[in-house]
Each structure stands twice: as structure tokens, then as C-alpha cells.
Design a protein around this motif. Structure first.
Motif, PDB file in Angstrom:
ATOM      1  N   THR A 174       0.848  -1.185   0.000  1.00 40.03           N
ATOM      2  CA  THR A 174       0.000   0.000   0.000  1.00 40.03           C
ATOM      3  C   THR A 174       0.885   1.236   0.000  1.00 40.03           C
ATOM      4  OG1 THR A 174      -1.671  -1.179   1.284  1.00 40.03           O
ATOM      5  CG2 THR A 174      -1.826   1.226   1.251  1.00 40.03           C
ATOM      6  N   ASN A 175       0.517   2.232  -0.777  1.00 41.64           N
ATOM      7  CA  ASN A 175       1.240   3.497  -0.817  1.00 41.64           C
ATOM      8  C   ASN A 175       0.766   4.356   0.355  1.00 41.64           C
ATOM      9  OD1 ASN A 175       2.937   5.490  -1.693  1.00 41.64           O
ATOM     10  ND2 ASN A 175       1.752   6.020  -3.515  1.00 41.64           N
ATOM     11  N   LYS A 176       1.578   4.423   1.395  1.00 40.60           N
ATOM     12  CA  LYS A 176       1.191   5.147   2.603  1.00 40.60           C
ATOM     13  C   LYS A 176       2.437   5.691   3.271  1.00 40.60           C
ATOM     14  CE  LYS A 176       0.979   0.901   5.441  1.00 40.60           C
ATOM     15  NZ  LYS A 176       1.957   1.305   6.458  1.00 40.60           N
ATOM     16  N   GLU A 177       2.382   5.946   4.572  1.00 41.52           N
ATOM     17  CA  GLU A 177       3.535   6.492   5.272  1.00 41.52           C
ATOM     18  C   GLU A 177       4.682   5.489   5.309  1.00 41.52           C
ATOM     19  OE1 GLU A 177       1.408   4.100   8.300  1.00 41.52           O
ATOM     20  OE2 GLU A 177       0.783   5.545   6.772  1.00 41.52           O
ATOM     21  N   LEU A 178       5.923   6.009   5.325  1.00 45.61           N
ATOM     22  CA  LEU A 178       7.107   5.155   5.396  1.00 45.61           C
ATOM     23  C   LEU A 178       7.602   4.963   6.820  1.00 45.61           C
ATOM     24  CD1 LEU A 178       9.291   6.231   2.343  1.00 45.61           C
ATOM     25  CD2 LEU A 178       8.558   3.913   2.879  1.00 45.61           C
ATOM     26  N   ALA A 311      -1.623   1.422  19.500  1.00 44.78           N
ATOM     27  CA  ALA A 311      -1.738   1.648  18.055  1.00 44.78           C
ATOM     28  C   ALA A 311      -0.395   1.996  17.448  1.00 44.78           C
ATOM     29  CB  ALA A 311      -2.734   2.772  17.773  1.00 44.78           C
ATOM     30  N   SER A 312      -0.232   1.581  16.205  1.00 43.36           N
ATOM     31  CA  SER A 312       0.847   2.104  15.376  1.00 43.36           C
ATOM     32  C   SER A 312       0.382   3.462  14.873  1.00 43.36           C
ATOM     33  CB  SER A 312       1.114   1.155  14.205  1.00 43.36           C
ATOM     34  OG  SER A 312       2.090   1.688  13.343  1.00 43.36           O
ATOM     35  N   LEU A 313       1.189   4.495  15.117  1.00 45.73           N
ATOM     36  CA  LEU A 313       0.721   5.858  14.896  1.00 45.73           C
ATOM     37  C   LEU A 313       1.374   6.506  13.676  1.00 45.73           C
ATOM     38  CD1 LEU A 313       0.705   7.148  18.589  1.00 45.73           C
ATOM     39  CD2 LEU A 313      -1.199   6.207  17.254  1.00 45.73           C
ATOM     40  N   LYS A 314       0.671   7.516  13.195  1.00 40.20           N
ATOM     41  CA  LYS A 314       1.115   8.359  12.093  1.00 40.20           C
ATOM     42  C   LYS A 314       0.392   9.684  12.271  1.00 40.20           C
ATOM     43  CE  LYS A 314      -2.593   6.443   9.255  1.00 40.20           C
ATOM     44  NZ  LYS A 314      -2.941   5.661   8.055  1.00 40.20           N
ATOM     45  N   GLU A 335       2.170   9.633  21.244  1.00 36.74           N
ATOM     46  CA  GLU A 335       3.332   8.882  20.778  1.00 36.74           C
ATOM     47  C   GLU A 335       4.225   8.545  21.964  1.00 36.74           C
ATOM     48  OE1 GLU A 335       5.535  10.515  17.536  1.00 36.74           O
ATOM     49  OE2 GLU A 335       3.743  11.073  16.406  1.00 36.74           O
ATOM     50  N   LEU A 336       4.607   7.269  22.061  1.00 36.72           N
ATOM     51  CA  LEU A 336       5.439   6.816  23.177  1.00 36.72           C
ATOM     52  C   LEU A 336       6.765   6.233  22.714  1.00 36.72           C
ATOM     53  CD1 LEU A 336       2.675   5.146  25.378  1.00 36.72           C
ATOM     54  CD2 LEU A 336       3.757   7.371  25.722  1.00 36.72           C
ATOM     55  N   THR A 337       7.026   6.257  21.411  1.00 35.99           N
ATOM     56  CA  THR A 337       8.296   5.753  20.884  1.00 35.99           C
ATOM     57  C   THR A 337       8.832   6.742  19.858  1.00 35.99           C
ATOM     58  OG1 THR A 337       7.463   4.591  18.915  1.00 35.99           O
ATOM     59  CG2 THR A 337       7.315   3.416  21.019  1.00 35.99           C
ATOM     60  N   PRO A 338      10.110   6.676  19.562  1.00 39.45           N
ATOM     61  CA  PRO A 338      10.631   7.468  18.446  1.00 39.45           C
ATOM     62  C   PRO A 338      10.033   6.985  17.127  1.00 39.45           C
ATOM     63  CG  PRO A 338      12.403   6.248  19.558  1.00 39.45           C
ATOM     64  CD  PRO A 338      11.138   5.866  20.218  1.00 39.45           C
ATOM     65  N   LYS A 339      10.117   7.807  16.105  1.00 36.33           N
ATOM     66  CA  LYS A 339       9.688   7.425  14.762  1.00 36.33           C
ATOM     67  C   LYS A 339      10.799   6.606  14.115  1.00 36.33           C
ATOM     68  CE  LYS A 339       7.295  11.874  14.483  1.00 36.33           C
ATOM     69  NZ  LYS A 339       7.762  12.300  15.823  1.00 36.33           N
ATOM     70  N   THR A 340      10.447   5.484  13.538  1.00 36.65           N
ATOM     71  CA  THR A 340      11.445   4.613  12.929  1.00 36.65           C
ATOM     72  C   THR A 340      11.021   4.218  11.525  1.00 36.65           C
ATOM     73  OG1 THR A 340      10.416   2.645  13.897  1.00 36.65           O
ATOM     74  CG2 THR A 340      12.224   3.677  15.137  1.00 36.65           C
ATOM     75  N   PHE A 436       6.896  13.629   8.926  1.00 36.60           N
ATOM     76  CA  PHE A 436       6.953  12.436   9.767  1.00 36.60           C
ATOM     77  C   PHE A 436       8.056  11.500   9.274  1.00 36.60           C
ATOM     78  CE2 PHE A 436       5.033   8.210  10.918  1.00 36.60           C
ATOM     79  CZ  PHE A 436       5.004   8.381  12.288  1.00 36.60           C
ATOM     80  N   ASN A 437       8.127  11.289   7.966  1.00 36.63           N
ATOM     81  CA  ASN A 437       9.155  10.421   7.405  1.00 36.63           C
ATOM     82  C   ASN A 437      10.544  11.017   7.560  1.00 36.63           C
ATOM     83  OD1 ASN A 437       7.300   8.505   6.585  1.00 36.63           O
ATOM     84  ND2 ASN A 437       6.996   9.442   4.599  1.00 36.63           N
ATOM     85  N   ASP A 438      10.648  12.355   7.423  1.00 37.26           N
ATOM     86  CA  ASP A 438      11.943  13.021   7.545  1.00 37.26           C
ATOM     87  C   ASP A 438      12.562  12.798   8.932  1.00 37.26           C
ATOM     88  OD1 ASP A 438      11.826  13.972   4.984  1.00 37.26           O
ATOM     89  OD2 ASP A 438      11.132  15.980   5.540  1.00 37.26           O
ATOM     90  N   GLU A 439      11.709  12.660   9.939  1.00 34.43           N
ATOM     91  CA  GLU A 439      12.185  12.524  11.317  1.00 34.43           C
ATOM     92  C   GLU A 439      12.487  11.078  11.706  1.00 34.43           C
ATOM     93  OE1 GLU A 439       9.058  14.250  13.597  1.00 34.43           O
ATOM     94  OE2 GLU A 439       9.249  16.222  12.643  1.00 34.43           O
ATOM     95  N   GLY A 440      12.240  10.136  10.795  1.00 30.07           N
ATOM     96  CA  GLY A 440      12.383   8.725  11.135  1.00 30.07           C
ATOM     97  C   GLY A 440      13.827   8.290  11.295  1.00 30.07           C
ATOM     98  N   ILE A 441      14.046   7.395  12.251  1.00 28.47           N
ATOM     99  CA  ILE A 441      15.344   6.760  12.473  1.00 28.47           C
ATOM    100  C   ILE A 441      15.393   5.481  11.646  1.00 28.47           C
ATOM    101  CG2 ILE A 441      16.852   5.667  14.177  1.00 28.47           C
ATOM    102  CD1 ILE A 441      15.390   7.357  16.324  1.00 28.47           C
ATOM    103  N   ASN A 442      16.440   5.300  10.865  1.00 31.49           N
ATOM    104  CA  ASN A 442      16.570   4.089  10.060  1.00 31.49           C
ATOM    105  C   ASN A 442      16.948   2.900  10.928  1.00 31.49           C
ATOM    106  OD1 ASN A 442      16.097   5.631   7.839  1.00 31.49           O
ATOM    107  ND2 ASN A 442      18.152   5.422   6.969  1.00 31.49           N
ATOM    108  N   SER A 443      16.191   1.833  10.815  1.00 32.44           N
ATOM    109  CA  SER A 443      16.619   0.578  11.423  1.00 32.44           C
ATOM    110  C   SER A 443      17.858   0.069  10.699  1.00 32.44           C
ATOM    111  CB  SER A 443      15.506  -0.461  11.318  1.00 32.44           C
ATOM    112  OG  SER A 443      15.994  -1.754  11.639  1.00 32.44           O
ATOM    113  N   PRO A 444      18.789  -0.570  11.420  1.00 35.65           N
ATOM    114  CA  PRO A 444      19.931  -1.184  10.741  1.00 35.65           C
ATOM    115  C   PRO A 444      19.508  -2.244   9.725  1.00 35.65           C
ATOM    116  CG  PRO A 444      20.319  -1.070  13.101  1.00 35.65           C
ATOM    117  CD  PRO A 444      18.882  -0.691  12.887  1.00 35.65           C
ATOM    118  N   GLY A 445      18.273  -2.753   9.867  1.00 31.94           N
ATOM    119  CA  GLY A 445      17.800  -3.794   8.963  1.00 31.94           C
ATOM    120  C   GLY A 445      16.971  -3.295   7.807  1.00 31.94           C
ATOM    121  N   LEU A 446      16.924  -1.972   7.587  1.00 31.91           N
ATOM    122  CA  LEU A 446      16.106  -1.412   6.517  1.00 31.91           C
ATOM    123  C   LEU A 446      16.496  -2.019   5.177  1.00 31.91           C
ATOM    124  CD1 LEU A 446      14.003   0.649   5.526  1.00 31.91           C
ATOM    125  CD2 LEU A 446      15.853   2.325   5.364  1.00 31.91           C
TER     126      LEU A 446
END
Length: 514
Positions: A174-178, A311-314, A335-340, A436-446
Motif C-alpha cells: 500500500t502506498n502510505k507512510e514510510l 496503536a501504530s501511529l502516524k 506517541e510513546l516511541t521514536p519514529k522509525t 513524519f518520514n523526515d524525522e524517522g530513524i533508520n533501522s539497521p535492517g532497513l
């Protein structure tokens, strides 16, 4: 550092993503021939640029997790009238209750039931079902059909790249948030009524006095609704990156840099979350049927006797839910976690074509329409204009009939950037997605997805064991001091170490090639 090294790739992807937002904001998605509404087939392509009259009639069958809406059949009649003109097809869209989803899909796949399109996701046995040969490899269809090429053109390239298994695509995202973050959605009207200080909630532990007050003041209300897959150890709150299907053991943490694959129970946050949810369950803060309920979290909120869900948030998730559930102005999110950003987001919502489909090309045409046809996309997601909603340009408003068709599944189907905005949503919603996407932290497994073929026997046994134990542990229904050791022992006996070693081997190879 690995995360910094991947920033250049992410920047390129976000530029493409931003361009798609601009195109979507213009009302036509990424396809200049997108239908703007009405049943005029001459105004839009049919998902493959083939005249409908040249196609043999075909009956499609699609299944997805959800609750059948009161006006489901009425909306299906409209969808089928439109599809008949577009691609000379009709479709049976079958929602399956969340609590029955995994079991029913397993039976459908095992019996090779004639299904054309399955909803699938990294958290919903995607890799496991690919290993079973349940889903069609899509690369040739995507490359060699006009419908496939239009899907590729409509998607941010990160989605198809990030959802590959062993270099091949078996699902269309689905084309949605990253990016994604985890937290809670709660009834803001109830919080105001009880004078709750929701600004004080900065962590899961901070929920303790909030839930206690709700329990004491409104004993008929469930303070916190949980179910399997929607709890404190869900990937979106634990920030686990399962490096593929989340049902297969072996994770890293999305918000840390270690690339060592471990079972969840070796991370402190996993055990801390088990202890906290056990405390909440025993205190009566969590619904006591959490291990058996078939309700989705959105359906639980809609019922009216639930204060909070995980919930998974956006951006705007609270407003989006409120509009579809008839709770306008009554929901807020924390929101209770960083954006990833991880492969779990690129493969978090997909449509796969079944190996049992007798006409994969027609199935792909339908999926393409969900990605490019504004009228069909909104008809499936919001129902019939003038009945289930009224529309002013791109903005829609609820009617007395909205509750009769509000599946709250827009994130599952095609292209969210074709969706109309409810009048209660922020008009800058899609621009907020970019930030929202700009602020995301990349997982090492991306970008990595584990291929379980080499250890599929062990995986099958481990998935069964996880089904036996996870539900009760993750909602607090059993004592982790007693149950977790038995769980670990069974997993080790079933080949846990083999799966971890194979996943680590593949992941190390992936990292070495970056």
C-alpha cells in the motif's frame, strides 16, 4: 555509522515520496488518467489499457482482515457495476474477523481455495506463506504488463525494494507512510470528563494512574483494550525489527545500532513489558477476554465502552479513526516511541496474488485500480457518495449512514494518497506525512527481508509454539515467571537456534553488500 550511511538512500526516497505527495494533492494520484468519479469508464483506463469488451468475464475473490459492514453488499454492488465496465470483472471481497484471520487464511492456503488476492503483511505470516508457495512471484507481471508498470510508477520505490524476499516481490505494498511510531489512542472526551492529566503520559509506566482512575470512576468501561498483535510487545511499541515476517523468531531493535539477531526474550524491554501488562491485567485494567476476542481495536473503540487502545501511529491517526468510527472530536493519540523506518513499514500492508488464482493478470488489474483510480479507491474505503458521506472537493463529511459502512481499512488498499480527507482531519495531512518520514530513524535492517526456505520446517514448528504462548503472555493473562521458561524451552527444542543462525547469516551477508 550505519544509520548515517543509509541517510543518503533515505533522502533520495523521500524526494520521490514528496513528489508523489504533490501529485496526490492535485487530486489525480500519480496517474494522469485516474478517474475522478462516476461510472464513466471512458474517462479512465481499466488498470491495463485493454478495452473491457476484449476481456473474458472473470469473478475475482479477495480476502482481508476486518469486520463485515452493514452496507457491505450495497457497496459491493456499486463496485461490481464499475468493475464490469472497467475490466469486465466482478469481485467478492470477503472480510474475515481479526481473531479468525490467521486460522482461516491457513486453511484457505492449505486447501488451495480459489482466492485471487490475499491481504498480507510482514506481521501477518508474509514470509511464512511465501515459503509455502502460497503467493505468486510478481516481478514478471509488474515489469511486463501495463497494469504492473502503472503500479510501479505510482509507488515510492522504497516500498517494492523493501518488501522483496530474496530479491523478488510477492506482494504489492500500500502506498502510505514510510515511518511509524507506537503509542496509544484514547477517548479524549472521557479524559476531560474525569480530569485526567494526559500530558503527563510520557511512557507506558505513566499509564498506571490514568487507567486506575478510569477503572475506579467508570467501572463499566474497559480502561485498556488489548488483543494478540495489539499490546505492549507489538513491534510498533517494542521497536523490534523482525527482519521479515514478525512471526519468525529473531529480531534486532529499530532504535539501536546493534546488528546481532536475538530472540525477543533476551531484550530487557520485552520482559519489562510482560511484567507491566501482567500487573495491568491483574488490576482489571485490560479486557479479560484479551486472549480470545475477535474484535479489532477499532471495533472495540467503536463499541463505546473502551477508553484506550495501543496503536501504530502516524500523523492524524486519531482523527482518521474518529471519523470512521463515529467518534469525531473524541479521540487523541500519544506517541510513546521514536519514529522509525524499517522493512516492516515497507511491507506492513500488501496485497498478494494467490497461486490458486486462475487469472493473475485480471487480479493485477484490480490491484492497479486501487492504486490509480480515485473513484474505486474511495468507494471501497468510504462507501457511496451522497449516502455514506457527502463531498466538497477533496473533503468529505459524515452522514447518518456513515456508521453503516466504515471499515477503517484505508491503509490496506492501494494508495492512501487517493483518499478523500474527512472534514475533521488536518488539511495538511499529507504534508505532515512527509515531515513524519523526515524525522524517522533508520533501522539497521532497513531493506532486508529474511528468506526462511532453508529452515522452513523449524519455522513451521516455532510459529505454532508462538501461537500457543504469545497471546496469553503479551496481554498479561498468565504469569511470565511461570510460563516464559516453558515457552523458551519449547522454542529451543523446536530449532530456535537454527533459525537464529540462518537469519544472522543472511543478515550479515546483506550488510556486507551495502
Amino acid at each position: 555509522m550505519m544509520k548515517k550511511a543509509k541517510k543518503s538512500l533515505l533522502t533520495l526516497l523521500i524526494v520521490v515520496f514528496a513528489m508523489s505527495l504533490v501529485l496526490a494533492a492535485c487530486g489525480g494520484g500519480n496517474n494522469s488518467n485516474t478517474s475522478e468519479g462516476g461510472n464513466n469508464a471512458s474517462e479512465a483506463n481499466n488498470g491495463g489499457n485493454v478495452a473491457a469488451s476484449e476481456l473474458e468475464p472473470y469473478e475475482l475473490h479477495m480476502v482481508y482482515p476486518g469486520t463485515k459492514q452493514r452496507d457491505h453488499d450495497k457497496v459491493m454492488a456499486e463496485i461490481n457495476a464499475y468493475l464490469k465496465e472497467k475490466i469486465n470483472a466482478t469481485i467478492t471481497i470477503e472480510p474475515i474477523e481479526w481473531g479468525q484471520w490467521d486460522q482461516k487464511v491457513n486453511l484457505m492456503i492449505a486447501s488451495r481455495e480459489p482466492v485471487d488476492i490475499y491481504f498480507t503483511a510482514q506481521w501477518s505470516n508474509y514470509v511464512v506463506n511465501v515459503a509455502k508457495g502460497a503467493f505468486l512471484e510478481l516481478d514478471d507481471l509488474l515489469a511486463n504488463t501495463e497494469a504492473g508498470q502503472e503500479i510501479v510508477a505510482s509507488l515510492d520505490p522504497a516500498f517494492l525494494t523493501g518488501s522483496k524476499i530474496n530479491g523478488k516481490n510477492f506482494g504489492i505494498p500500500t502506498n502510505k507512510e514510510l515511518a511509524a511510531s507506537g503509542g496509544v489512542v484514547y477517548r479524549s472526551d472521557i479524559a476531560e470528563e474525569l480530569g485526567l492529566d494526559m500530558d503527563s503520559v510520557q511512557s507506558l509506566e505513566d499509564l498506571r494512574p490514568i487507567l486506575k482512575t478510569v477503572k475506579e470512576e467508570l467501572p463499566e468501561m474497559i480502561p485498556l483494550f488489548m488483543r494478540e498483535g495489539e499490546n505492549f510487545n507489538s513491534d510498533y511499541i517494542g521497536l523490534y525489527d523482525p527482519l521479515g515476517d514478525s512471526n519468525i523468531p529473531g529480531v534486532i531493535l529499530k532504535d539501536e545500532e546493534s546488528t546481532t539477531v536475538k530472540p525477543r526474550y533476551e531484550f530487557d524491554r520485552y520482559r519489562n513489558h510482560l511484567d507491566l501488562v501482567r500487573e495491568f491485567f491483574q488490576a482489571g485494567y485490560i479486557n479479560q477476554d484479551a486472549t480470545t476476542t475477535t474484535l479489532s481495536t477499532s471495533d472495540a473503540l467503536k463499541a463505546g465502552n473502551v477508553f484506550m487502545i495501543t496503536a501504530s501511529l502516524k500523523p492524524g491517526k486519531d482523527d482518521e479513526l474518529a471519523s470512521t468510527l463515529g467518534l469525531n472530536g473524541k479521540l487523541k493519540q500519544i506517541e510513546l516511541t521514536p519514529k522509525t523506518i524499517a522493512t516492516s513499514e515497507t511491507a506492513g500492508s500488501m496485497l498478494a496474488i494467490s497461486q490458486s488464482s486462475e487469472n493473475p493478470e485480471r487480479a493485477l488489474m484490480f490491484v492497479n485500480l486501487l492504486h490509480t483510480d480515485k473513484y474505486l479507491n474511495n468507494l471501497l474505503n468510504f462507501g457511496i457518495e451522497g449516502e455514506h458521506y457527502t463531498r466538497d472537493g477533496e473533503v468529505i463529511s459524515a452522514t447518518e449512514q456513515t456508521a453503516n459502512y466504515s471499515p477503517a481499512s484505508a491503509w490496506m488498499f492501494g494508495n492512501q494518497f487517493l483518499n478523500y480527507l474527512w472534514d475533521t482531519e488536518d488539511p495538511q495531512k499529507w504534508e505532515q506525512f512527509k515531515s513524519f518520514n523526515d524525522e524517522g530513524i533508520n533501522s539497521p535492517g532497513l531493506g532486508f527481508t529474511f528468506d526462511g526456505e532453508a529452515v522452513k520446517t523449524q519455522i513451521a514448528a516455532l510459529v505454532n509454539i508462538r501461537t500457543e504462548y504469545d497471546g496469553a503472555l503479551n496481554v498479561g493473562a498468565v504469569d511470565p515467571d511461570e510460563v516464559l521458561p516453558r515457552y523458551i524451552e519449547k522454542m529451543k527444542a523446536a530449532g530456535l537456534d537454527d533459525v537464529l543462525a540462518e537469519k544472522q547469516r543472511q543478515f550479515d551477508e546483506f550488510l556486507a553488500n551495502q
